[in-house]
Write a protein that holds these residues in place. Structure first.
Motif, PDB file in Angstrom:
ATOM      1  N   THR A  52       0.848  -1.202   0.000  1.00 39.88           N
ATOM      2  CA  THR A  52       0.000   0.000   0.000  1.00 39.88           C
ATOM      3  C   THR A  52       0.876   1.242   0.000  1.00 39.88           C
ATOM      4  O   THR A  52       0.620   2.192  -0.754  1.00 39.88           O
ATOM      5  CB  THR A  52      -0.934  -0.010   1.226  1.00 39.88           C
ATOM      6  N   GLU A  53       1.908   1.231   0.842  1.00 43.42           N
ATOM      7  CA  GLU A  53       2.796   2.390   0.962  1.00 43.42           C
ATOM      8  C   GLU A  53       3.695   2.565  -0.261  1.00 43.42           C
ATOM      9  O   GLU A  53       4.055   3.685  -0.607  1.00 43.42           O
ATOM     10  CB  GLU A  53       3.664   2.250   2.214  1.00 43.42           C
ATOM     11  N   GLN A  54       4.088   1.475  -0.909  1.00 46.43           N
ATOM     12  CA  GLN A  54       5.047   1.528  -2.011  1.00 46.43           C
ATOM     13  C   GLN A  54       4.420   1.328  -3.394  1.00 46.43           C
ATOM     14  O   GLN A  54       5.131   1.169  -4.375  1.00 46.43           O
ATOM     15  CB  GLN A  54       6.122   0.444  -1.803  1.00 46.43           C
ATOM     16  N   SER A  55       3.098   1.359  -3.496  1.00 46.92           N
ATOM     17  CA  SER A  55       2.452   1.057  -4.772  1.00 46.92           C
ATOM     18  C   SER A  55       2.804   2.059  -5.864  1.00 46.92           C
ATOM     19  O   SER A  55       2.775   1.711  -7.049  1.00 46.92           O
ATOM     20  CB  SER A  55       0.937   0.962  -4.599  1.00 46.92           C
ATOM     21  N   CYS A  56       3.184   3.285  -5.504  1.00 48.85           N
ATOM     22  CA  CYS A  56       3.551   4.268  -6.530  1.00 48.85           C
ATOM     23  C   CYS A  56       4.799   3.842  -7.291  1.00 48.85           C
ATOM     24  O   CYS A  56       5.019   4.250  -8.426  1.00 48.85           O
ATOM     25  CB  CYS A  56       3.732   5.647  -5.917  1.00 48.85           C
ATOM     26  N   GLU A  57       5.618   2.975  -6.681  1.00 50.78           N
ATOM     27  CA  GLU A  57       6.815   2.459  -7.347  1.00 50.78           C
ATOM     28  C   GLU A  57       6.510   1.274  -8.260  1.00 50.78           C
ATOM     29  O   GLU A  57       7.391   0.799  -8.975  1.00 50.78           O
ATOM     30  CB  GLU A  57       7.854   2.053  -6.301  1.00 50.78           C
ATOM     31  N   LYS A  58       5.282   0.784  -8.202  1.00 50.61           N
ATOM     32  CA  LYS A  58       4.834  -0.351  -9.013  1.00 50.61           C
ATOM     33  C   LYS A  58       5.777  -1.553  -8.912  1.00 50.61           C
ATOM     34  O   LYS A  58       6.308  -2.042  -9.916  1.00 50.61           O
ATOM     35  CB  LYS A  58       4.629   0.064 -10.460  1.00 50.61           C
ATOM     36  N   PRO A  59       6.005  -2.054  -7.687  1.00 46.97           N
ATOM     37  CA  PRO A  59       6.943  -3.162  -7.511  1.00 46.97           C
ATOM     38  C   PRO A  59       6.458  -4.458  -8.165  1.00 46.97           C
ATOM     39  O   PRO A  59       5.257  -4.691  -8.296  1.00 46.97           O
ATOM     40  CB  PRO A  59       7.017  -3.323  -5.996  1.00 46.97           C
ATOM     41  N   LEU A  60       7.414  -5.275  -8.572  1.00 47.28           N
ATOM     42  CA  LEU A  60       7.125  -6.594  -9.136  1.00 47.28           C
ATOM     43  C   LEU A  60       6.963  -7.574  -7.983  1.00 47.28           C
ATOM     44  O   LEU A  60       7.841  -7.683  -7.131  1.00 47.28           O
ATOM     45  CB  LEU A  60       8.259  -7.048 -10.052  1.00 47.28           C
ATOM     46  N   ILE A  61       5.824  -8.271  -7.950  1.00 39.55           N
ATOM     47  CA  ILE A  61       5.570  -9.251  -6.893  1.00 39.55           C
ATOM     48  C   ILE A  61       5.014 -10.530  -7.503  1.00 39.55           C
ATOM     49  O   ILE A  61       4.543 -10.542  -8.641  1.00 39.55           O
ATOM     50  CB  ILE A  61       4.586  -8.722  -5.824  1.00 39.55           C
TER      51      ILE A  61
END
Length: 123
Positions: A52-61
């Motif tokens: 939620t906090e890092q979604s602006c970075e669009k991490p690969l999961i």
């Protein structure tokens, strides 16, 4: 009687139409939905908070999640990998950049480089 008419009377009779399909469906195996322990649930919640906090970075999961079977009890587990767009609290799902949505209630685990510091803290 013609040969064709004579042969027709000996053709197979399908009195149990659909019986083979029903047997195959009954024999098809499904998995039970696993229940997370309190520790596993806590870790999953921590990971969702980080997303939620890092979604602006669009991490690969990579998400391991349960898909209920449409025809019988149980279902199957699949793993989906992609870049996250956001964690939607309204719909209780994770939305990926390609539009894929996975319900939070069906998630078993979430993996990705973004969580490496968590794994190092555990060790």
């Amino acid at each position: 009687m013609s040969m064709t008419a004579r042969a027709a009377q000996f053709s197979p009779f399908a009195a149990l139409t659909g019986h083979d399909a029903a047997i195959k469906e009954t024999a098809r195996l499904t998995d039970k939905k696993l229940t997370l322990s309190e520790d596993e649930q806590r870790e999953l919640n921590e990971r969702l908070q980080i997303l939620t906090e890092q979604s602006c970075e669009k991490p690969l999961i990579s998400v391991s999640y349960f898909i209920p079977d449409e025809n019988k009890s149980g279902g199957r587990y699949e793993i989906y990998s992609g870049n996250i767009r956001k964690v939607d609290d309204g719909e209780f799902c994770i939305i990926f950049t390609d539009g894929t949505k996975i319900a939070i209630s069906d998630i078993y685990s979430i993996e990705g480089e973004i969580f490496e510091f968590l794994e190092n803290d555990i060790k």
